[in-house]
Write an enzyme that holds these catalytic residues in place. Structure first.
Site, short mmCIF file in Angstrom:
data_model
loop_
_atom_site.label_atom_id
_atom_site.label_comp_id
_atom_site.label_asym_id
_atom_site.label_seq_id
_atom_site.Cartn_x
_atom_site.Cartn_y
_atom_site.Cartn_z
N TYR A 132 53.78 -6.12 -17.08
CA TYR A 132 53.02 -6.65 -15.95
C TYR A 132 52.40 -7.98 -16.28
O TYR A 132 52.00 -8.71 -15.40
CB TYR A 132 51.88 -5.68 -15.60
CG TYR A 132 51.03 -5.45 -16.81
CD1 TYR A 132 51.32 -4.40 -17.67
CD2 TYR A 132 50.02 -6.34 -17.15
CE1 TYR A 132 50.62 -4.24 -18.84
CE2 TYR A 132 49.32 -6.19 -18.31
CZ TYR A 132 49.61 -5.13 -19.15
OH TYR A 132 48.93 -5.00 -20.31
N VAL A 189 46.94 -9.13 -21.56
CA VAL A 189 45.55 -8.72 -21.55
C VAL A 189 44.77 -9.61 -22.53
O VAL A 189 45.21 -9.83 -23.66
CB VAL A 189 45.40 -7.25 -22.00
CG1 VAL A 189 43.95 -6.81 -21.90
CG2 VAL A 189 46.27 -6.35 -21.15
N LYS A 191 43.06 -8.21 -17.51
CA LYS A 191 44.48 -7.93 -17.37
C LYS A 191 45.03 -8.90 -16.32
O LYS A 191 44.65 -8.85 -15.16
CB LYS A 191 44.62 -6.49 -16.89
CG LYS A 191 45.98 -5.92 -16.99
CD LYS A 191 45.89 -4.42 -16.75
CE LYS A 191 47.25 -3.79 -16.73
NZ LYS A 191 47.20 -2.36 -16.47
N ASP A 193 50.43 8.46 -16.27
CA ASP A 193 50.97 7.93 -17.52
C ASP A 193 50.02 8.22 -18.67
O ASP A 193 49.65 7.33 -19.43
CB ASP A 193 51.26 6.43 -17.39
CG ASP A 193 52.18 5.93 -18.50
OD1 ASP A 193 52.88 6.77 -19.13
OD2 ASP A 193 52.21 4.71 -18.75
#
Ligand SMILES: *[C@@H]1O[C@H](CO)[C@@H](O)[C@H](O)[C@H]1NC(C)=O
Length: 942
Positions: free
Chosen positions: A632, A635, A649, A745
């Site tokens: 994605y 961080v 993030k 997850d």
């Protein structure tokens, strides 16, 4: 009681039951039509309720068909029927049905929720419809090994979520489409990791625009086409590349020098083209193992220095005008294959003493005059047609070849057994009917096919992939490794069933989809595909008496059913309509500068942060402040103006989500407040950026602390406390958050430890509001090894899926090992250890040595019992998270009693002050290669 009341009660009850199980009538109609027109569909497709009665190969969510997996079951048809009307379908796999001779109709565009389309090895014909570009959710598109014709639709460039594109082995023509002012192209696919376009008739140049530095490509496989022109230098900008296959085309001109910038490439194929100019200098390709540049028209050249400077195991440079002597240091121990036939090499051949066993050297048709022969050499050498082997010089190297003897793994150690027809002896010496086929690899990074390391890796990886979703596979065997004419490595694969002598259709279909979807990392090998041999022996479905009884009872309610389904359908339609209205995008909020305007998200505590503030506090997002990264984005650690230390993030281009989605997400996250859950502090939505700001958790992930990558020693009591904390965190999400949240997850790298070693659950990237079916299209997500086998089958996620993953984390706490290690799955390992001793104390074989002797671990038995109950195969058999919390509390009480301690003391915060730098928050810890963090679709997350 009045009989009319009874009647009403009955009708109402019946309706409740029917509403709970009945399949959407439209979907029933589609499937019923398939049933009557396709041959060889499962016999168990009976009745009128595919969802409620669990038709094989079908899974549903909220009465809608979401999964259709009919791989390898021998279906025959000339059209795909009305499948495009299964509008909620997410996963469609019809692979390995040679009898499907259909075209892919333009109406395929109606499958708006489709994430995965796998049609490998069927007989699809006709063009790939342009409308395929409307399937915006697609992540995986595998159309390889069919008979598609026509050109590649440019509209595929609209599939911006696509990760895997495989159109190989068809009859596609035309050029590779790239974007221009009026049309999209493959260069738009920034999330794509795989371009597989091999073995077609594609022509024209490889467009320079096909490659840019924002892409995530790892495999570019376009061999065996008719591509011409030069290799564009833009390919050198795609630093993620690992495999490049441009061989067997008509490429010409000089190889661009910056190809050598591709430091991750392990396999490079440029052979059988018309490349000219100097032999490319590959010195910069520091990961390269396998290079094939044979049959090109390079300038005359001595052996390039990179032959010896890189750790190559395979060098194939036949017919490339190489000249001079071969330096003896080319023959280092890693070298497996050196093929330099048809060149002008001369002088003395000196292979030294440190070459590997099984080395293959082919130098035929050169001018070598001398050979320094060491005694007892063990290699396969061919120097025919060199002066040294002419005119009566008959050293044995001139005639000897070591024959290649293909091996089978595992080797057969069974006593001679005679099996009945169709049956084969399994590696475990049982007579079974195996599911058989061929696994083919587009590339591989080695060439010694005798080396069992490569077999074993493949064997164990496949086996653990099957085990991790609990398929009934007893064993597999791999045999006959060969290279085909396109240099695709292939193995014959036998898969043996465990519970019975044969597989049923669902198992065969699941095996096929697991292999072709390739969700497992596989060292030494490039991407693969699986072509099966028709499975002979599905069990025939006996129509049992109970079936008839149920049938007649059901028959009695047919009228009620019709009424009820009409009612349900009506309600459903209405709900859809209302939802569509609600979903009107919050347009103004989505504008670049609109974060203060329009419909601002309703946040409880998280605050809005300006881009400027976040940029400042991370020192312009400097590498030094980066503490993690993943699909994605990255961080960063930073300190806000308020003094808060935070983890930021930052979504990367290509991972951004729509304004509405982002708003939903932060609203949801901001409602989460619990001491065992990582809190959202703020967010930024500005200048085209999306960032989430979390509290910074200093002691890193549980995973790193278990593997000793961090500095904290976790004794048994600390582990019990971590188990309790994280169980409380998940329980909060399930039972107390409003609305409830499924984590989806849970894994040890998503559990973070703070200064006081309080565990906090992190990363709701995959979470989804309970019962919110607007997220229905969410694809299979999660991490292999932690994934609920039931979820894999049904694609329906429940609280019990989280419980399963949590059970795996509990096992990690006891063993400290990754869920899948050396091809072994933790759940099965622990079960085996218990089974062998008949007692959980047998566990000492898998216990983390750092915990000391198991006798000193009070409550261990109960703890493992609890963990094993969490990983029960069926969700209903698993406890709820609240029950897990209570049981861990009991265990802790017992443990404290038995150590004579006081629980409040045991858990005092003795560790304040230890600050771990190893911090991989929010999963996607790239450094942990052994954890098999398989990006199911993790690259899609945000
Ligand atoms: C087999 O391959 C592995 C991995 O490349 C290597 O480490 C090992 O030395 C090889 N073994 C033999 C006998 O060549």
């Amino acid at each position: 009681m009045d009989s009319r009341i009874w009647l009403w009660v009955m009708i109402i009850c019946t309706q409740i039951v029917l509403i709970a199980t009945v399949t959407d009538p439209n979907d029933v109609a589609v499937l019923s039509a398939l049933k009557s027109s396709w041959k060889n569909l499962p016999r168990k497709w009976k009745g009128s309720d595919p969802c409620g009665r669990k038709w094989e190969g079908i899974n549903c969510t909220n009465s809608r068909v979401t999964t259709l997996i009919l791989a390898g079951i021998g279906v025959r048809t000339n059209g795909i029927g009305d499948i495009p009307s299964l509008s909620m379908l997410q996963y469609l796999d019809l692979s390995n049905n040679k009898g499907i001779r259909a075209i892919l109709p333009p109406s395929i565009q109606n499958l708006k929720n489709l994430t995965t389309l796998i049609l490998v090895g069927c007989s699809f014909r006709g063009p790939i419809p342009d409308s395929i570009g409307s399937l915006k959710q697609l992540v995986f598109l595998g159309l390889n090994n069919n008979s598609f014709i026509g050109s590649i639709p440019p509209s595929i460039g609209n599939l911006t979520n696509l990760s895997w594109l495989d159109l190989s082995q068809n009859q596609l023509t035309g050029s590779i489409p790239v974007s221009n002012a009026t049309s999209p192209g493959l260069d738009n696919l920034l999330k794509a990791k795989h371009f597989h376009l091999a073995n077609n008739r594609l022509s024209g140049p490889i467009p320079p625009k096909l490659f840019n530095s924002n892409m995530s490509l790892i495999h570019v496989i376009v061999n065996n086409n008719q591509l011409s022109g030069t290799i564009p230098s833009t390919i050198g900008t795609v630093k993620t590349l690992e495999v490049v296959r441009l061989d067997s085309n008509s490429l010409s001109g000089t190889v661009p020098q910056n190809l050598s910038d591709l430091k991750s490439v392990t396999e490079l194929y440029l052979s059988n083209n018309k490349l000219s100019g100097p032999v490319p200098n590959l010195l910069g390709m520091s990961s390269l193992f396998y290079v094939d540049m044979s049959n090109n028209s390079f300038d005359k050249s001595d052996i390039p220095t990179w032959f010896t400077r890189l750790s190559l195991n395979t060098i194939l440079m036949e017919n490339t005008q190489l000249q001079g002597e071969i330096p003896s240091d080319v023959f280092h121990p890693q070298l497996e294959s050196l093929v330099l036939s048809n060149n002008n090499l001369n002088g003395t051949l000196d292979i030294g003493n440190s070459y590997s066993t099984n080395l293959i050297v082919d130098l035929k048709n050169n001018s070598i005059a001398n050979f320094v022969q060491n005694s007892g050499y063990n290699l396969s050498l061919n120097i025919d047609n060199n002066p040294i082997c002419e005119g009566g010089s008959t050293g044995r190297y001139c005639t000897t070849r070591k024959p290649y003897v293909p091996i089978t793994l595992p080797s057969n150690r069974c006593p001679p057994v005679k099996c009945g027809s169709s049956k084969v002896v399994s590696p475990n010496c049982k007579c079974k009917i195996p599911y058989t086929g061929t696994v083919l690899f587009y590339s591989h990074s080695f060439s010694n096919l005798d080396n069992t390391t490569y077999y074993t890796t493949l064997h164990n990886t496949l086996m653990s992939a099957f085990q991790s979703i609990q398929l009934p596979v007893d064993s597999i065997s791999l045999s006959n490794a060969t290279l085909d004419e396109y240099n695709y490595l292939q193995y014959r694969l036998h898969i043996f069933p465990s519970s019975q002598d044969y597989f049923n259709r669902s198992s065969v279909a699941s095996i096929g989809t697991v292999i072709n979807r390739q969700l497992f990392p596989l060292p030494f090998y490039g991407p693969l595909f699986f072509l099966d041999e028709n499975y002979c022996c599905f069990p025939e479905n006996k129509s049992s008496n109970s079936g008839i009884v149920i049938g007649s009872v059901v028959g009695g309610f047919v009228i009620l059913l019709l009424i009820a389904s009409a009612v349900t359908y009506g309600i459903y339609q209405k709900r859809q309509a209302t939802k569509a209205k609600q979903n009107t995008p919050f347009a103004t909020w989505g504008l670049d500068n609109g974060s203060e305007a329009g419909d601002v998200p309703q946040l409880k505590e998280a605050r809005w942060c300006s881009f400027e503030e976040l940029r400042r506090c991370t020192d312009n997002f400097s590498e030094d402040n980066m503490i993690g990264s993943g699909g994605y984005g990255k961080v960063y650690k930073g300190t806000l103006d308020t003094g808060h230390v935070v983890a930021i993030k930052r979504a990367q281009q290509g991972s951004l989500q729509g304004a509405q989605q982002f708003k939903n997400e932060i609203e949801k996250l901001s409602r989460v407040h619990h001491k065992n859950v990582v809190a959202l502090v703020g967010f930024c939505y500005e200048k085209g950026e999306q960032m989430l700001v979390y509290e910074y958790i200093s002691n890193g992930t549980l995973r790193d602390n278990l593997t000793g990558e961090a500095r904290i020693k976790l004794d048994w009591m600390k582990r019990l406390k971590i188990a309790l904390d994280s169980a409380k965190g998940v329980t909060y999400l399930h039972e107390h958050a409003d609305p409830p949240i499924l984590h989806r997850d849970i894994k040890s790298s998503n559990i973070l430890l703070d200064d006081h070693l309080t565990a906090k659950v992190a990363d709701f990237g995959l979470s989804k509001l309970l019962g919110d079916d607007s997220n229905i299209s969410t694809q299979i997500q999660g991490t292999i090894g932690y994934m609920d086998p039931e979820y894999f089958e049904t694609h329906r996620v429940t609280e019990k899926s989280d419980v399963y993953s949590f059970g795996v984390v509990l096992l990690e706490l006891v063993t400290a090992r990754s869920p899948i290690k050396n091809g072994k799955y933790i759940v099965i390992e622990v079960q085996d250890a218990i089974d062998k001793s008949g007692h959980p104390n047998g566990l000492y074989t898998v216990l983390d040595p750092a915990l000391g002797s198991f006798q000193t671990l009070p409550g261990l038995t109960k703890f493992v019992d609890l963990a094993m109950s969490c990983v029960e195969k069926l969700g209903v058999d698993r406890p709820k998270m609240g029950e897990v919390v209570r049981e861990i509390e009991n265990i802790i009480d017992l443990a404290v009693l038995s150590t004579g301690g006081d629980s409040s003391l045991t858990f005092s915060s003795q560790n304040t002050g230890i600050v771990g730098d190893l911090y991989h928050p929010y999963g996607d810890s790239v450094s942990d290669a052994s954890s098999l963090t398989v990006p199911f679709e993790t690259e899609l997350r945000r």
